[in-house]
Write a protein that holds these residues in place. Sequence first.
Motif, short mmCIF file in Angstrom:
data_model
loop_
_atom_site.label_atom_id
_atom_site.label_comp_id
_atom_site.label_asym_id
_atom_site.label_seq_id
_atom_site.Cartn_x
_atom_site.Cartn_y
_atom_site.Cartn_z
N VAL A 1 -8.20 -30.80 -13.66
CA VAL A 1 -7.21 -31.80 -14.08
C VAL A 1 -6.08 -31.89 -13.05
N CYS A 2 -5.63 -30.73 -12.57
CA CYS A 2 -4.57 -30.75 -11.56
C CYS A 2 -5.05 -31.42 -10.28
N GLY A 3 -6.29 -31.18 -9.89
CA GLY A 3 -6.82 -31.82 -8.69
C GLY A 3 -6.91 -33.32 -8.84
N LEU A 4 -7.32 -33.80 -10.03
CA LEU A 4 -7.41 -35.24 -10.26
C LEU A 4 -6.03 -35.89 -10.32
N CYS A 5 -5.01 -35.10 -10.70
CA CYS A 5 -3.64 -35.63 -10.74
C CYS A 5 -2.93 -35.53 -9.39
N GLY A 6 -3.60 -35.06 -8.35
CA GLY A 6 -3.01 -35.01 -7.01
C GLY A 6 -2.21 -33.75 -6.72
N ILE A 7 -2.44 -32.66 -7.47
CA ILE A 7 -1.73 -31.40 -7.25
C ILE A 7 -2.63 -30.47 -6.43
N LYS A 8 -2.10 -29.94 -5.34
CA LYS A 8 -2.86 -28.99 -4.52
C LYS A 8 -2.86 -27.64 -5.23
N CYS A 9 -4.04 -27.18 -5.62
CA CYS A 9 -4.11 -25.96 -6.42
C CYS A 9 -5.36 -25.17 -6.07
N ALA A 10 -5.31 -23.90 -6.43
CA ALA A 10 -6.47 -23.00 -6.33
C ALA A 10 -6.59 -22.26 -7.65
N GLU A 11 -7.77 -21.72 -7.92
CA GLU A 11 -8.01 -21.06 -9.20
C GLU A 11 -8.43 -19.62 -8.99
N LEU A 12 -8.07 -18.80 -9.98
CA LEU A 12 -8.36 -17.37 -9.92
C LEU A 12 -8.72 -16.90 -11.34
N HIS A 13 -10.04 -16.61 -11.55
CA HIS A 13 -10.50 -16.16 -12.86
C HIS A 13 -11.74 -15.30 -12.68
N GLY A 14 -12.29 -14.83 -13.78
CA GLY A 14 -13.38 -13.86 -13.73
C GLY A 14 -14.72 -14.43 -13.36
N ASN A 15 -14.92 -15.75 -13.42
CA ASN A 15 -16.22 -16.34 -13.08
C ASN A 15 -16.42 -16.52 -11.59
N LEU A 16 -15.42 -16.20 -10.80
CA LEU A 16 -15.53 -16.33 -9.34
C LEU A 16 -15.99 -15.01 -8.73
N THR A 17 -16.57 -15.11 -7.55
CA THR A 17 -16.94 -13.90 -6.82
C THR A 17 -15.71 -13.30 -6.17
N GLN A 18 -15.87 -12.09 -5.64
CA GLN A 18 -14.74 -11.42 -5.01
C GLN A 18 -14.26 -12.17 -3.77
N VAL A 19 -15.20 -12.74 -3.04
CA VAL A 19 -14.84 -13.51 -1.83
C VAL A 19 -14.03 -14.74 -2.21
N GLN A 20 -14.45 -15.45 -3.26
CA GLN A 20 -13.73 -16.65 -3.68
C GLN A 20 -12.33 -16.29 -4.19
N ARG A 21 -12.20 -15.17 -4.87
CA ARG A 21 -10.88 -14.75 -5.35
C ARG A 21 -9.94 -14.45 -4.18
N LEU A 22 -10.44 -13.73 -3.20
CA LEU A 22 -9.60 -13.40 -2.04
C LEU A 22 -9.20 -14.66 -1.27
N GLU A 23 -10.12 -15.62 -1.17
CA GLU A 23 -9.81 -16.88 -0.47
C GLU A 23 -8.71 -17.64 -1.23
N ALA A 24 -8.78 -17.69 -2.57
CA ALA A 24 -7.76 -18.40 -3.35
C ALA A 24 -6.39 -17.74 -3.18
N ILE A 25 -6.33 -16.41 -3.22
CA ILE A 25 -5.05 -15.70 -3.05
C ILE A 25 -4.49 -15.93 -1.66
N GLU A 26 -5.36 -15.92 -0.66
CA GLU A 26 -4.89 -16.13 0.72
C GLU A 26 -4.36 -17.55 0.92
N GLN A 27 -5.01 -18.54 0.34
CA GLN A 27 -4.52 -19.91 0.43
C GLN A 27 -3.14 -20.05 -0.21
N PHE A 28 -2.96 -19.40 -1.36
CA PHE A 28 -1.67 -19.48 -2.04
C PHE A 28 -0.59 -18.73 -1.26
N ARG A 29 -0.94 -17.62 -0.63
CA ARG A 29 0.04 -16.85 0.12
C ARG A 29 0.47 -17.61 1.39
#
Length: 376
Positions: A1-29
């Motif tokens: 929903v945030c992406g469709l509304c034009g908000i730059k965002c990343a997600e972090l939850h349990g359904n992601l792999t460890q690599v995807q989680r680290l990539e999301a945290i690094e993008q936010f940092r």
Amino acid sequence: VCGLCGIKCAELHGNLTQVQRLEAIEQFRKGSVDTLLATDLAARGLDISSVEAVVNFEMPSQVETYVHRIGRTARAGRGGKACTLIGEGRRYLMKSVMKDAEEKRRRVESSAGKGKQNASSSTGAIRSRTVPSAVVKHFAAKVISLESHIKEVVAAEVVAKMDRIAEMEANKAQNLIMHSGDIKSRPQREWFASNKEKISAKEAAAQKQKMIADKVGTGVHRMTRKKRRMREVKQYIQEIQDEAREEQEESGTRSKKVMTENAMKSSAKAHKRQLDDQRQERDSKSLHEEDMERKQRRKQKEKSKKRKGAFASDSLGDGGLFDDEKVAHEKKSKTETTAKSSYEFTGFDPNKPTRKHKAKSHHGFKSKSKFKRRAK
């Protein structure tokens, strides 16, 4: 929903792999995304200095979890904001949070008064805001308008997850093929028990379960009287059925009718069906029909009384020889006077009225309100 509304965002939850989680945290940092949408997975352990605000979409059920969530901002003496969306159902949690913050503020002020800390290090202020219903309706309509696009995104995420699982299984199979010798040569892992101990534990558990299943329904010491009697009746019926079955096998003919469990169930169902039909028939009747039935029952009752009166005496005399004797007394006259005594009493005279031409006061009643009602 945030992406469709034009908000730059990343997600972090349990359904992601460890690599995807680290990539999301690094993008936010690094600041390539403005918002990090996370579950309680990000409530602890993250230390990102550029976090300006934390927004809780739902109020957590514990104050400790809430404190850890909002602790991702305002770290190391820096400022920050925390916003929590809360409804009427969890208002008590917000009250406990405010109480906790008030206690912390008092502790900080007391320590600042003793000279341990500066007064400027006090806790932040808590403010309550009400979101107007028009704003809620506006954004709800906006989300509903994006429903078709949201379904497409969810379908794409499901396909991506399936591709990821298939790729992981393919890599696992490839490793088994390439390194099968090394894998087979490794000793089998034994954590806390060997294979023999595991097998013996399974056998003991199975034997215990069998023993429990055999004992089910045999004990009566914890049963109520009703359940105990029901069990005794079932055992008695079972014995009768067994005897009838043995006789039938020996003689080849069924000697007597035995009430089986199926017959009892069918009779109970029939009785219940009959009661339901009677209830439906009673509910479907009108008031006029009920009045007519009541009158008819009254007439039948009167006829039965008359019939009993007509045949009340037999050939030997009165039929109610042993009935209770009914004694009728003469009705007392209203103008009954008391005989005047020959003695001259100066005190009480029964024929003399006690109150002449005097109205009864309210003291003769229990309350003034009752006296007023009688006066009317």
